[in-house]
Scaffold this active site. Structure first.
Site, mmCIF file in Angstrom:
data_model
loop_
_atom_site.group_PDB
_atom_site.id
_atom_site.type_symbol
_atom_site.label_atom_id
_atom_site.label_comp_id
_atom_site.label_asym_id
_atom_site.label_seq_id
_atom_site.Cartn_x
_atom_site.Cartn_y
_atom_site.Cartn_z
ATOM 1 N N ALA A 126 0.703 -1.240 0.065
ATOM 2 C CA ALA A 126 0.101 0.081 0.058
ATOM 3 C C ALA A 126 0.714 1.371 0.200
ATOM 4 O O ALA A 126 0.511 2.169 -0.669
ATOM 5 C CB ALA A 126 -1.023 0.155 1.313
ATOM 6 N N CYS A 127 1.854 1.219 0.684
ATOM 7 C CA CYS A 127 2.778 2.310 0.913
ATOM 8 C C CYS A 127 4.281 1.951 0.898
ATOM 9 O O CYS A 127 4.507 1.106 1.781
ATOM 10 C CB CYS A 127 2.455 2.958 1.962
ATOM 11 S SG CYS A 127 3.312 4.697 2.341
#
Lengths: 79, 379
Positions: free
Chosen positions: A16-17
């Site tokens: 996600a990140c």
């Protein structure tokens, strides 16, 4: 794309990140010209985001393919 | 013969692993069956998120620094030294002062560092806030700043992905309180096609930017800085002028990882669920040091540390472990001086930022103090 020789693979599935594009930018910056980089992404947005960035910075998109639950994007650093 | 565990690095991840292992293995360490050594190159430990508050004079440097030995369980031997080589095939660590350590289990926690020199002109032309000296220098410049264009420009890769947003929102509140917002322009640049890597965070931040008239440019990767002309140039052939430049420089891992032939740019190839290095099942990697494509953040190091400590403990007692890391990360996001949001996510759960509130801001301020308990393995 089966015949393309991959120099570096980034498995950003489930990332996600910072995310697949950020991982690709990092890899492009630290690679030599001619390096072929493969990014595996489970984010559908990558199939638009990655080509857009490559277009802006003049790097080459070799191809995109959908593989079961993710996308495989192959890029070449050309400058 | 005692089993030996060596931890290289005394940041958040290394310190938590050391303290949890000391707690889990207390009787065996006391009985001489296990030895834990930590090698770290700094005699002090910095609470890195505190640097943001030092910039705005909301924490003092002494609030965010502790003696490293005082944070580590007395059952762990601490050596302040630099590691020169990590030889995984012979399970041997060599230090600058000539010490050699053999290990049964190794934990690599060598962290990350900024490398502004990768972008010509950046070190000369930009402020950063990733060391105490840099944070104090920026604080002093902000005290003298009386208006103009402030550019926050984000490099790749960098740790603490929410820090650039927090800096931007806190700058806004600082200029507002100082009464110079009407003669100050805040301009934010980000490497990809949104203002944060996480789309939900980006969507929230854009609304905040628009509400606060903060301008932004996406697809902006710093290529060089001209400190005389005060201009930042991007790989995408655009440029931004500035009066005050605050840069998030690109980061690399530790030099010893490269010189030991372990990983490119100092990042250690790491199994994303088992947290071991490649084929080396007795070498674990924690925190910023890993090449796992997730946030390089203190909370990542914290959650990984718990898993690594449990894996090593189980492996010593039973010969196997069922424990795995699920990619859990939790971050507070300061949205100014008096409100904060927070997010958590893992490999299977996307983040959902909560609405900013004073309560979350107070929780963040509380955590700024609780960190010292976290790093001791008490939380």
């Amino acid at each position: 794309m089966e015949n393309v020789s991959i120099d570096q693979s980034i498995d950003a599935r489930g990332s996600a990140c910072p995310g697949p594009l950020m991982e690709l930018i990092r890899a492009v910056k630290s690679s030599k010209v001619g390096t072929v980089i493969e990014v595996l992404s489970s984010e559908r947005g990558s199939i638009n985001d990655v080509p857009s960035w490559l277009d802006k910075v003049g790097q080459m998109l070799i191809g995109i393919e959908e593989v079961t639950s993710h996308w495989r994007i192959v890029v070449k650093k050309v400058k | 013969m005692a089993k030996k565990i060596v931890i290289v690095g005394g940041g958040t991840g290394g310190t938590i692993v050391a303290n949890l292992l000391a707690r889990n293995l207390r009787s065996q360490i006391s009985g001489g069956k296990i030895v834990i050594d930590m090698i770290t190159d700094k005699p002090y430990h910095i609470y890195q998120p505190g640097l943001l508050y030092v910039v705005f004079d909301r924490m003092q440097p002494e609030d965010i620094v502790r003696n490293q030995r005082g944070l580590v369980d007395p059952l762990v031997n601490v050596l302040i030294d630099s590691v020169l080589n990590i030889d995984r095939d012979n399970k041997k660590i060599t230090t600058e002062t000539g010490h050699n350590f053999n290990y049964d289990y190794l934990v690599i926690a060598t962290g990350s560092r900024t490398v502004p020199e990768l972008i010509p002109g950046l070190a000369e032309g930009a402020h950063t806030f990733y060391t105490l000296d840099e944070a104090k220098k920026l604080r002093d410049s902000l005290a003298r700043f009386e208006g103009g264009k402030v550019v926050i420009s984000v490099g790749v890769p960098h740790k603490c992905p929410v820090a650039p947003l927090e800096m931007t929102f806190m700058l806004y509140d600082y200029f507002r309180q100082k009464g110079i917002l009407n003669k100050t322009e805040i301009y934010y640049t980000y490497p990809i096609n949104r203002v944060h890597a996480l789309e939900p965070v980006s969507n929230w931040a854009v609304q905040e930017f628009e509400r606060k008239s903060i301008k932004y440019e996406t697809f902006f990767n710093m290529e060089r800085v001209d400190p005389d002309k005060k201009v930042v140039y991007s790989m995408e052939d655009t440029q931004v002028d500035y009066d005050l430049l605050i840069a998030i420089p690109p980061h690399k891992g530790s030099q010893v990882i490269e010189t030991s032939g372990i990983g490119k740019d100092g990042w250690v190839p790491t199994d994303k669920v088992n947290l071991n290095n490649d084929k080396y099942e007795d070498v674990f990697v924690v925190g910023d040091t890993t090449n796992i494509p997730i946030s390089k953040a203190g909370s990542t190091a914290h959650f990984e540390s718990e898993v690594i400590a449990e894996i090593i403990t189980s492996r010593i007692s039973t010969g196997f472990s069922l424990r795995q890391y699920n990619g859990k990360v939790l971050c507070f996001i300061e949205s100014g001086f008096d409100a904060a949001s927070y997010i958590w996510f893992d490999y299977n759960t996307p983040p959902k930022p909560t609405a900013p509130s004073k309560m979350l801001h107070w929780m963040k301020l509380t955590y700024n103090q609780l960190y010292w308990s976290t790093v001791k393995g008490s939380l």
